[in-house]
Design an enzyme around this catalytic site. Structure first.
Site, PDB file in Angstrom:
ATOM      1  N   GLU A  51      77.595  43.050 -79.390  1.00  0.00           N
ATOM      2  CA  GLU A  51      76.689  43.784 -78.512  1.00  0.00           C
ATOM      3  C   GLU A  51      76.328  42.978 -77.276  1.00  0.00           C
ATOM      4  O   GLU A  51      75.879  43.518 -76.285  1.00  0.00           O
ATOM      5  CB  GLU A  51      75.421  44.231 -79.266  1.00  0.00           C
TER       6      GLU A  51
ATOM      7  N   ARG B 299      75.065  33.088 -91.119  1.00  0.00           N
ATOM      8  CA  ARG B 299      74.028  33.624 -92.005  1.00  0.00           C
ATOM      9  C   ARG B 299      74.600  34.447 -93.158  1.00  0.00           C
ATOM     10  O   ARG B 299      73.954  34.597 -94.195  1.00  0.00           O
ATOM     11  CB  ARG B 299      72.992  34.396 -91.192  1.00  0.00           C
TER      12      ARG B 299
END
Length: 173
Positions: free
Chosen positions: A96, A59
């Site tokens: 994460e 992205r």
């Protein structure tokens, strides 16, 4: 004026249970939303002498190339392993929700080149940190970091106190 936040869709439990994914595809599908997002991201860096925009797969490519075009400079992709054909620098880092690896061509940035690093999201900062370390190890000067979305509650920005960090959309929770 376009409400960029209204164009972001929440997808619970993606890519795994407990993650609330911020889906940017509705924003990308909106001509006005996409144009506004690119302008909001690149405007703080106009006239700053940016020579190259760096964007992380995938992205970061979307916004990075549009910002590079708007700033009249080049674009360098940071890719997943096995996608770059020439001599490359590889960096393994923590996310994460797991671990990942990124690569950049060793000859893509010249010493002293003024770079802007762009991605769609700043969460804990793992991907952005990898990009910063690779750019600096190749001799690039990081003039700023621009992200569409910043998840403030994960405090990723704290890792980048020595850089100018600009986010178009912020989420506090």
């Amino acid at each position: 004026m376009v409400d960029l936040k209204a164009l972001i869709r929440d997808v619970p439990d993606f890519p795994k249970k407990g993650i609330l994914f911020k889906d940017i595809t509705p924003l990308l599908a909106s001509a006005r939303g996409l144009a506004m997002a690119v302008e909001v991201l690149c405007n703080p860096y106009r006239g700053k002498g940016i020579q190259t925009v760096i964007g992380a797969e995938s992205r970061g490519f979307i916004f990075g190339t549009a910002i590079a075009q708007a700033l009249s400079c080049g674009f360098v992709p940071v890719r997943k392993p096995g996608k770059l054909p020439s001599d490359k620098l590889t960096f393994v880092y923590d996310l994460e929700y797991g671990q990942d690896t990124l690569e950049i061509h060793k000859d893509s940035i010249q010493r002293g080149e003024k770079c802007l690093i762009v991605d769609d999201l700043l969460a804990t900062g793992g991907t952005m940190n990898a990009c910063c370390q690779m750019v600096e190890s190749l001799g690039g000067e990081i003039m700023g970091i621009a992200v569409l979305i910043e998840l403030m509650f994960l405090s990723g920005r704290k890792r980048f106190s020595k850089y100018d960090v600009h986010s178009a959309i912020k989420y506090d929770s």
